[in-house]
Design a protein around this motif. Structure first.
Motif: not given
Ligand SMILES: C[S@@+](CC[C@H](N)C(=O)[O-])C[C@H]1O[C@@H](n2cnc3c(N)ncnc32)[C@H](O)[C@@H]1O
Length: 240
Positions: A20, A23, A26-27, A30, A95-98, A100-101, A115
């Motif tokens: 959680d 976002p 997190l961005e 990165y 990590d799919p968030r990493a 994707a970014w 991923c």
């Protein structure tokens, strides 16, 4: 607070790893990895010493495990391009968030973003000439570390290299990072997890002696500046 750095703080977790995590923060994290890596990770030295000599021989395949925002991969493709060398560079992260970014910020670098766990690449029989990681080892417990080292070794083709780079845990590293980042907490690093997670990372990091004890024969540990560690394995034709 002066944390106890005699043992790894394995119960501590980086804020960016939370499911959680904010976002936007997190961005920003990165995005700011690029700045941190430019200062501490010496990507030019890794390129000159380990990548370019191998790249001259043939089209090389490079894998960066735990690539995060992908900045080191993009810097690598930039250098390879400037030197007129053909290469396939893959940025892997769990990590799919990493992923994707990083994919959304490729800016024409041509890096392949994936991923998956390394074990999936091993099971698929994939091979690379150079397998790298940066600031990943401290995420792993000792049993995970041993599996990870065995897996990354299996991914390397004859004549290839595995080089895992990370921070070395020490009082000096912790104090220096705390002092160096404090003036920028409200400016350059604002809205990111860089400062709190950097401090946690140092507490979770291995020392050179701990890495040497965990690694199988054939791996070597090198110390670097500032407070850096490299765990390396070079494959001879007789290996595997
Ligand atoms: C501290 S970040 C470092 C990112 C990048 N290598 C850098 O130096 O900026 C660690 C990254 O490793 C990823 N990671 C952690 N464990 C992993 C594993 N077992 N396999 C692949 N990626 C992993 C995390 O999702 C995170 O993106």
């Amino acid at each position: 607070m002066r944390p106890d750095l005699r043992a790894r703080a394995t119960a501590e977790r980086e804020l960016m790893d939370a499911a959680d995590a904010d976002p936007a923060m997190l961005e920003r994290t990165y995005e700011r990895f690029r700045l941190v890596n430019a200062i501490v990770s010496r990507p030019g030295a890794v390129y000159r010493r380990d990548v370019r000599p191998r790249a001259r021989r043939r089209r090389i395949r490079v894998l960066d495990v735990g690539a995060g925002g992908g900045d080191l991969c993009r810097a690598l493709t930039g250098r390879l391009r400037r030197d007129g060398v053909d290469a396939d560079v893959t940025a892997l992260d769990l990590d799919p968030r990493a992923v994707a970014w990083a994919r959304a910020h490729d800016d024409g670098a041509g890096v392949v973003y994936r991923c998956a766990p390394v074990s999936e690449l091993v099971a698929g029989g994939e091979g690379f000439d150079i397998v790298l990681s940066n600031h990943l080892l401290h995420h792993l417990g000792e049993a995970e570390l041993r599996r990870f080292l065995a897996d990354t070794r299996r991914l390397v083709a004859p004549g290839g290299l595995v080089a895992h780079h990370d921070i070395a845990r020490s009082r000096l590293a912790y104090a220096a990072f705390a002092a160096a980042t404090l003036p920028f907490a409200g400016t350059l690093l604002r809205g990111s997890f860089i400062r709190p997670d950097g401090l946690t990372s140092i507490r979770r990091s291995y020392t050179a002696a701990e890495l040497s004890a965990a690694a199988q024969p054939g791996w070597s540990v090198r110390r670097g500046f500032p407070a850096r560690l490299e765990l390396r394995w070079e494959r001879d034709d007789g290996d595997h």
